[in-house]
Motif scaffolding. Structure first.
Motif, short mmCIF file in Angstrom:
data_model
loop_
_atom_site.label_atom_id
_atom_site.label_comp_id
_atom_site.label_asym_id
_atom_site.label_seq_id
_atom_site.Cartn_x
_atom_site.Cartn_y
_atom_site.Cartn_z
N ASP A 31 0.80 -1.22 0.00
CA ASP A 31 0.00 0.00 0.00
C ASP A 31 0.84 1.27 0.00
OD1 ASP A 31 -2.38 -1.46 0.03
OD2 ASP A 31 -2.37 -1.59 2.22
N SER A 32 2.15 1.15 0.12
CA SER A 32 3.02 2.34 0.16
C SER A 32 2.89 3.13 -1.14
CB SER A 32 4.48 1.94 0.36
OG SER A 32 4.68 1.33 1.60
N ASN A 33 2.52 4.40 -1.00
CA ASN A 33 2.41 5.30 -2.13
C ASN A 33 3.81 5.85 -2.42
OD1 ASN A 33 2.14 8.24 -3.19
ND2 ASN A 33 0.17 7.29 -3.65
N PHE A 34 4.19 5.86 -3.69
CA PHE A 34 5.54 6.29 -4.05
C PHE A 34 5.84 7.71 -3.60
CE2 PHE A 34 5.31 2.65 -6.90
CZ PHE A 34 6.55 2.08 -6.68
N LEU A 43 11.02 12.60 -11.00
CA LEU A 43 12.24 12.08 -11.62
C LEU A 43 12.63 10.74 -11.02
CD1 LEU A 43 14.60 12.32 -13.54
CD2 LEU A 43 15.79 13.69 -11.82
N GLU A 44 12.53 10.63 -9.70
CA GLU A 44 12.86 9.36 -9.04
C GLU A 44 11.93 8.25 -9.49
OE1 GLU A 44 14.83 10.68 -4.83
OE2 GLU A 44 12.67 10.96 -5.07
N LEU A 45 10.67 8.58 -9.73
CA LEU A 45 9.72 7.57 -10.19
C LEU A 45 10.10 7.08 -11.60
CD1 LEU A 45 7.33 5.88 -9.40
CD2 LEU A 45 5.82 7.71 -10.17
N VAL A 46 10.50 8.00 -12.45
CA VAL A 46 10.94 7.62 -13.80
C VAL A 46 12.19 6.74 -13.71
CG1 VAL A 46 11.94 8.50 -15.96
CG2 VAL A 46 9.94 9.62 -14.96
N GLU A 47 13.13 7.10 -12.86
CA GLU A 47 14.34 6.31 -12.67
C GLU A 47 14.00 4.92 -12.12
OE1 GLU A 47 16.55 8.88 -10.10
OE2 GLU A 47 17.50 9.93 -11.77
N PHE A 48 13.03 4.86 -11.23
CA PHE A 48 12.59 3.58 -10.68
C PHE A 48 12.00 2.70 -11.78
CE2 PHE A 48 8.86 1.21 -9.16
CZ PHE A 48 9.51 0.23 -8.43
N ILE A 49 11.13 3.26 -12.60
CA ILE A 49 10.52 2.49 -13.70
C ILE A 49 11.61 1.96 -14.62
CG2 ILE A 49 9.01 2.61 -15.74
CD1 ILE A 49 7.45 2.65 -13.09
N SER A 61 5.10 0.80 -20.75
CA SER A 61 4.66 1.93 -21.57
C SER A 61 4.49 3.17 -20.71
CB SER A 61 3.34 1.60 -22.27
OG SER A 61 2.28 1.58 -21.33
N ASP A 62 4.56 4.33 -21.34
CA ASP A 62 4.36 5.58 -20.62
C ASP A 62 2.97 5.62 -19.99
OD1 ASP A 62 6.89 6.42 -21.32
OD2 ASP A 62 6.21 7.67 -22.98
N GLU A 63 1.99 5.09 -20.70
CA GLU A 63 0.61 5.06 -20.18
C GLU A 63 0.53 4.23 -18.90
OE1 GLU A 63 -3.73 3.25 -21.38
OE2 GLU A 63 -2.39 3.83 -23.01
N THR A 64 1.16 3.06 -18.91
CA THR A 64 1.16 2.20 -17.72
C THR A 64 1.93 2.87 -16.59
OG1 THR A 64 0.98 0.19 -19.06
CG2 THR A 64 1.85 -0.06 -16.83
N ILE A 68 0.95 4.12 -12.19
CA ILE A 68 1.57 3.49 -11.03
C ILE A 68 1.73 4.52 -9.91
CG2 ILE A 68 3.64 2.35 -10.15
CD1 ILE A 68 3.98 1.14 -12.97
N GLU A 69 0.99 4.29 -8.83
CA GLU A 69 1.05 5.20 -7.69
C GLU A 69 1.55 4.52 -6.42
OE1 GLU A 69 -2.76 7.00 -7.18
OE2 GLU A 69 -2.74 7.89 -9.18
N ASN A 70 1.39 3.18 -6.35
CA ASN A 70 1.84 2.47 -5.14
C ASN A 70 2.56 1.19 -5.53
OD1 ASN A 70 -0.10 0.34 -5.45
ND2 ASN A 70 -1.65 1.63 -4.51
N VAL A 71 3.10 0.52 -4.54
CA VAL A 71 3.92 -0.67 -4.77
C VAL A 71 3.10 -1.79 -5.42
CG1 VAL A 71 5.34 -2.43 -3.65
CG2 VAL A 71 5.48 -0.06 -2.89
N GLN A 72 1.88 -1.99 -4.95
CA GLN A 72 1.04 -3.05 -5.52
C GLN A 72 0.83 -2.83 -7.02
OE1 GLN A 72 -2.56 -3.87 -3.42
NE2 GLN A 72 -3.27 -5.32 -4.93
N GLN A 73 0.58 -1.60 -7.41
CA GLN A 73 0.40 -1.32 -8.84
C GLN A 73 1.70 -1.58 -9.61
OE1 GLN A 73 -0.97 2.70 -8.29
NE2 GLN A 73 -3.09 2.13 -8.77
N ALA A 74 2.82 -1.28 -9.02
CA ALA A 74 4.11 -1.54 -9.69
C ALA A 74 4.31 -3.04 -9.91
CB ALA A 74 5.26 -0.96 -8.86
N VAL A 75 3.87 -3.85 -8.97
CA VAL A 75 4.02 -5.30 -9.08
C VAL A 75 3.07 -5.86 -10.13
CG1 VAL A 75 3.72 -7.51 -7.87
CG2 VAL A 75 4.87 -5.60 -6.73
N HIS A 76 1.86 -5.37 -10.16
CA HIS A 76 0.83 -5.98 -11.01
C HIS A 76 0.64 -5.34 -12.37
CE1 HIS A 76 -0.30 -8.84 -7.98
NE2 HIS A 76 -0.29 -7.87 -7.09
#
Length: 77
Positions: A31-34, A43-49, A61-64, A68-76
Motif C-alpha cells: 500500500d506504500s504510495n511512491f 524524476l525518481e519515479l521515472v528512474e525507478f521504472i 509503456s508511458d501510459e502504464t 503506477i502510484e503504489n507498490v502493488q500497482q508496480a508489481v501488477h
C-alpha cells in the motif's frame, strides 16, 4: 507457479525501492504510495521504472507508468 512469480517480482521491486530511496525493505508495503509514503519525486519515479525495466527485462509503456502510484500497482502493472 504464478503466485511464486508474483512474489519474486514483489521482492525485486521492494529491493529496488529500498536501494533508490534508502528505506529498509521491511518498511515498504504493497500500500506504500511512491510520493506520499516513500518520498519519490517525479524524476525518481521515472528512474525507478527504468530500473524495473532493466532488472526484470520488460518494457513499461508511458501510459502504464503514469498509472503506477503504489507498490502493488508496480508489481501488477
Amino acid at each position: 507457479m504464478a503466485t511464486q512469480a508474483a512474489e519474486s517480482v514483489a521482492v525485486q521491486i521492494k529491493e529496488l525501492i529500498s536501494k533508490q530511496v534508502d528505506i529498509p525493505v521491511d518498511q515498504i508495503s504493497f500500500d506504500s504510495n511512491f510520493e506520499a509514503d516513500l518520498g519519490f519525486d517525479s524524476l525518481e519515479l521515472v528512474e525507478f521504472i527504468m530500473a524495473v525495466e532493466e532488472r526484470l527485462d520488460i518494457s513499461v509503456s508511458d501510459e502504464t507508468a503514469s498509472r503506477i502510484e503504489n507498490v502493488q500497482q508496480a508489481v501488477h502493472e
